[in-house]
Design a protein around this motif. Structure first.
Motif, PDB file in Angstrom:
ATOM      1  N   TYR A   1      14.836   1.446  48.659  1.00  7.78           N
ATOM      2  CA  TYR A   1      13.731   2.037  49.421  1.00  7.78           C
ATOM      3  C   TYR A   1      13.400   1.203  50.651  1.00  7.78           C
ATOM      4  CZ  TYR A   1       9.265   4.421  50.191  1.00  7.78           C
ATOM      5  OH  TYR A   1       8.232   5.127  50.723  1.00  7.78           O
ATOM      6  N   GLN A  10       2.390   5.907  47.205  1.00  7.01           N
ATOM      7  CA  GLN A  10       2.727   7.309  46.943  1.00  7.01           C
ATOM      8  C   GLN A  10       4.141   7.592  47.444  1.00  7.01           C
ATOM      9  OE1 GLN A  10       0.539   9.654  45.390  1.00  7.01           O
ATOM     10  NE2 GLN A  10       2.466  10.792  45.247  1.00  7.01           N
ATOM     11  N   GLY A  11       4.454   7.054  48.633  1.00  5.15           N
ATOM     12  CA  GLY A  11       5.785   7.244  49.193  1.00  5.15           C
ATOM     13  C   GLY A  11       6.855   6.691  48.268  1.00  5.15           C
ATOM     14  N   TYR A  47       6.530   6.076  45.050  1.00  4.43           N
ATOM     15  CA  TYR A  47       6.507   6.829  43.803  1.00  4.43           C
ATOM     16  C   TYR A  47       7.308   8.124  43.959  1.00  4.43           C
ATOM     17  CZ  TYR A  47       4.763   9.449  39.816  1.00  4.43           C
ATOM     18  OH  TYR A  47       4.692  10.187  38.664  1.00  4.43           O
ATOM     19  N   ASP A  48       7.081   8.824  45.087  1.00  2.00           N
ATOM     20  CA  ASP A  48       7.832  10.058  45.338  1.00  2.00           C
ATOM     21  C   ASP A  48       9.326   9.764  45.384  1.00  2.00           C
ATOM     22  OD1 ASP A  48       5.524  11.447  45.407  1.00  2.00           O
ATOM     23  OD2 ASP A  48       5.356  11.502  47.602  1.00  2.00           O
ATOM     24  N   TYR A  49       9.666   8.607  45.978  1.00  2.00           N
ATOM     25  CA  TYR A  49      11.090   8.267  46.094  1.00  2.00           C
ATOM     26  C   TYR A  49      11.726   8.059  44.721  1.00  2.00           C
ATOM     27  CZ  TYR A  49      15.236   5.405  46.582  1.00  2.00           C
ATOM     28  OH  TYR A  49      16.495   4.916  46.453  1.00  2.00           O
ATOM     29  N   SER A 100      12.642  11.104  43.020  1.00  2.00           N
ATOM     30  CA  SER A 100      13.493  12.050  43.734  1.00  2.00           C
ATOM     31  C   SER A 100      14.914  12.052  43.186  1.00  2.00           C
ATOM     32  CB  SER A 100      13.535  11.678  45.223  1.00  2.00           C
ATOM     33  OG  SER A 100      14.269  10.476  45.360  1.00  2.00           O
TER      34      SER A 100
END
Lengths: 593, 266
Positions: free
Chosen positions: B53, B242-243, B245-247, B250
């Motif tokens: 990330y 949040q970014g 976590y979303d990653y 995914s």
């Protein structure tokens, strides 16, 4: 207000008086620190004592978070057995080593061998742990074929006895050297051989010093954490057998703290509190022993000198007594000790150096590739702030003790007692205290702040003791000369006395840096173990070198990195030891001129 | 003499300035920072994901390795952005919600020189519960994990070990210590996360079923548990967290997870 009272108040608030008050406050800080530690840990463990019941807690043998039953009897027995074994073995080895060092060591080797003992004292606990885990345990398995991987009393005893050896050796050595030379000459005059004089006259004469050395060794053994928790196995049994995994008071704290249900946390703090009580009792014993030793004969206070030995010994060599066997044993043991040190250092270097690279040491650190750069920064940050806090406190306290206080007053005795107590508290207790007081209580979180303040408390006694020692060596004539020239007390202290005592202060700084570099248990509890990034400020969690060794070791994927980091730690320790010798050499040379 | 004092004093000053510079130097580049803490079993994969990330995003992800228990309590106390647990959340752990990241097997491991290749569930259970050696093998000792370990909780639940371990069982604090101990002795068995399995030790099969991705996926290998991301109930994540976590949830991240021998659940 009349002029007279004005003058009186002005006098009362003079620079000198204010300075004195500040020095008293600095000296009293150690008392405050000890009381805060004891008080706060007691306060934090009250819930456990209340909910579980004091006797159930001490004598209960089950520790289970699931059923919320906490009893530490197993751990007390474990700690007791381990301490007894380690002190029996380590104490014996240490006393023989000290006797060899004082009486039999060839003169040229003496300095080098003293360095060896100091180095043994300087090796970080975590490195002993690594050595025990990766070398000693597999070796024991190969030799004894036990039914497990080598965890248990035998491995722990061996490692721990080496760890407490330097403490006992150096104090025994000091007390042997303090035995009046006349004892020795008298024994020779009565027809004893050298060996008989050493073993039958000089050794008993140094008895009380040796007893205090052993008490200090016991304190060290009881409090030892990181190395023990790796090798002890943390089983749920009693240590009845060489290869049964058991738990000690310290390993219990380290292992279970992660599972932080409030009730177990309180029980763990109570575990630490019991440990602290044991240490305090030991301190009292030590005080009693020291008191006893004061009654010696003051007429014969000439200390042992090199020349005495050289001149008187040669013509009195005789053989054939049991003491000669002891003489041989002392040679064997001290060679063994030197060998063990060399082996540990070489083992770590051989395993570590191939994995050291410029990139691993200074390269940019990230999640994909952890390097040592963050550890360099965080270790320096810890050293900087801890010294910044502890130096003024320690030097101020030492100034009060040596320059202001009346010799032998009760206040001074009390302060000394508390400084000694502070010095005897094991680092795991400091860690627990730092955790509940700074990290949780004062909401600092796992941070370099909390760690530095905790470290400042740990190094404070070293600084006070070392500074006080060198202040007391400044001759009174210098102070008198300064007063005669019209200087005030404050000016005399800062312009005349302190510059003379700079050796002691510098030595204490180096010793403190060594202590900080070695520290792991207290830091894991206060600074956490975030090792990936260079800390951005004192609010961040970080990992020093010692903590990093522990971390590399624990995640199972980076044993080579653990060795590499450990070898850097050892290099630090060796450099610091050499620095101390260098400082002493420089100043001794100066004195001669 | 004075000269010497001066030299030493200035050396001290330089050291002091140096250390404060080092402290300040770090402050220069303040990136957005994310803290993740918890299970030592989840830590390796979390570090891998974080490294991926960070390649594309300008953030600093700190992964603090401790145990599932403290990961969850850190989240409850707001000490991290989210926690990692290597077991399902218990009903007693309130105020937090868990989302499964992936599945992981619990591999039973022995020394490479050990001849044992297969063990039965009952034998392993007896070894951990009462210390009886596994019949007809050289395995006489068991190594477990500490009580706060998610791997242990899952292992005990799966094998129905309810009353704690026998006194002969050593309990170690981290995955790595188990691997190291097994490497040093041929008579012990231990358990670790399948994703942490290295070639330095050997995994044995359980009741004839070997510990592989396929067998974990089709549920034939009994010892498996989820890796859980722990979030605060009713809490909101910072934009950066949040970014990240979303990653990790995914498909892109799941590819990394599968590549590292964990079992994707998406």
């Amino acid at each position: 207000m009349t002029t007279l009272t004005k003058i009186k108040t002005a006098k009362f608030f003079s620079k000198e008086n204010i300075a004195k008050a500040i020095f008293i406050a600095l000296a009293a800080f150690s008392i405050l620190a000890v009381f805060t530690i004891i008080g706060y840990l007691l306060y934090a463990s009250i819930p456990a004592f209340r909910d579980i019941g004091f006797f159930k807690f001490i004598f209960g043998s089950e520790w289970s978070a699931k059923s919320e039953t906490f009893g530490i009897w197993r751990m007390i027995v474990g700690t007791f057995f381990l301490t007894v074994c380690a002190v029996l073995l380590g104490g014996t080895l240490a006393v023989f080593t000290a006797i060899w060092l004082v009486f039999y060591c060839p003169k040229r080797l003496k300095k080098i061998y003293t360095q060896i003992v100091n180095l043994l004292a300087g090796i970080p606990s975590i490195v002993y742990g690594l050595f025990g885990y990766k070398f000693l345990m597999p070796l024991l398995v190969d030799i004894f074929h036990p039914k497990n991987a080598g965890f248990g009393l035998l491995a722990c005893t061996l490692i721990l006895s080496v760890m407490i050896l330097p403490t006992i050796t150096s104090i025994t050595k000091n007390s042997l050297e303090a035995v009046p030379m006349h004892y020795y000459e008298g024994a020779l005059a009565l027809g004893c051989s050298k060996n008989q004089a050493v073993w039958k006259v000089l050794l008993p004469a140094a008895k009380s010093g040796i007893i205090s050395a052993i008490i200090l060794g016991i304190g060290r053994a009881i409090g030892e954490t990181m190395a023990v928790q790796m090798i002890v196995g943390n089983g749920s049994g009693y240590p009845f057998g060489a290869f049964v995994p058991f738990t000690t008071l310290t390993s219990n704290i380290v292992q279970n703290w992660g599972y932080a249900t409030p009730s177990e946390q309180s029980a763990l703090i109570a575990d630490g509190f019991v440990l602290l009580i044991f240490i305090l009792i030991l301190n009292l014993c030590l005080m009693a022993v020291k008191k006893d030793s004061k009654g010696g004969n003051k007429f014969f206070s000439r200390r042992l000198k090199e020349s005495d030995q050289k001149d008187t010994l040669k013509s009195y060599r005789r053989t054939g007594s049991a003491c000669d066997a002891l003489w041989i044993i002392s040679w064997v043991i001290s060679l063994l000790v030197a060998f063990v040190l060399a082996f540990i250092v070489i083992f770590v270097f051989v395993k570590g150096f191939p994995h050291l690279s410029i990139d691993f040491m200074f390269g940019e650190s990230g999640n994909a590739h952890t390097t040592l750069a963050p550890a360099f920064v965080s270790t320096i940050m810890l050293i900087g702030l801890a010294l910044l806090l502890a130096l003024p406190l320690g030097v101020g306290a030492a100034i009060f003790l040596n320059e202001y206080a009346k010799k032998g007053s009760i206040f001074v005795k009390v302060i000394r007692l508390f400084v000694d107590t502070l010095a005897g508290i094991p680092s795991i207790i400091f860690g627990l205290f730092g955790m509940v007081f700074f990290v949780i209580g004062m909401k600092m979180g796992y941070s370099l702040w909390a760690g530095s303040i905790t470290l400042a408390l740990i190094i404070l006694p070293t600084i006070i003791r070392s500074t006080e020692q060198s202040l007391s060596e400044v001759p009174d004539s210098m102070r008198e000369a300064s007063y005669a020239l019209g200087a005030g007390k404050l000016r005399t202290i800062f312009v005349v006395v302190l510059p003379q005592a700079i050796t002691g202060i510098i030595t204490s700084i180096i010793l403190s840096i060594g202590r900080i570099v070695n520290e792991s248990a207290a830091l894991i509890f206060t600074v956490g173990s975030a090792s990936t990034f260079i800390p951005q400020g004192y609010g961040d969690s970080a990992a020093s070198f010692a903590v990093l060794v522990w971390k590399f070791m624990s995640n199972g994927l980076q044993v080579n990195e653990a060795y590499a980091t450990a070898s850097i730690l050892l290099i630090f320790v060796i450099i610091l030891n050499l620095l101390i010798s260098l400082v002493e050499w420089l100043f001794n040379r100066r004195k001669k001129i | 003499m004075k000269k010497l004092t001066k030299i030493l004093m200035s050396a001290l000053c330089i050291a002091a300035i140096g250390s404060s510079m080092a402290a300040l130097g770090g402050c220069g580049s303040k990136k957005e920072s994310i803290t993740v803490s918890g299970s030592s079993s989840v830590t390796p994969i979390m570090e891998k994901l974080a490294a991926e990330y960070e390649k594309t995003h300008d953030v600093r992800i700190t992964v603090n390795m401790s145990s599932s228990g403290s990961g969850i309590s850190d989240t409850q106390n707001g000490l991290n952005d989210f926690g990692m647990s290597s077991r399902e959340l218990k009903s007693s752990e309130t105020g937090v919600i868990g989302t499964t990241l992936c599945m992981d097997g619990i591999a039973l491991i022995v020394n490479k020189d050990c001849s044992v290749t297969d063990v039965s569930k009952t034998d392993v259970k007896a070894l951990y519960e009462s210390g009886t050696a596994i019949p007809d093998t050289t395995i006489t000792a068991a190594i477990g994990r500490d009580a706060s370990s998610g791997t242990r909780t899952a292992f005990d639940e799966l094998l129905k070990i309810e009353n704690g371990y026998a006194t002969s069982v050593a309990t170690l604090a981290e995955t790595g210590n188990v691997i190291e101990a097994i490497q040093g002795s041929t008579n012990s068995i231990g358990y670790i996360s399948y994703g942490s399995l290295k070639s330095t030790v050997k995994a044995v099969s359980l009741d004839g079923v070997s510990c592989t991705v396929e067998n974990i996926m089709n549920n034939t290998y009994a010892l498996q548990r989820p890796f859980v991301i722990v979030l605060k109930e009713n809490g909101t994540l910072s934009a950066a967290a949040q970014g990240f976590y979303d990653y990790i949830m995914s498909a892109e991240a799941q590819a990394v997870i599968t590549g590292a021998n964990y079992i994707s659940v998406k």
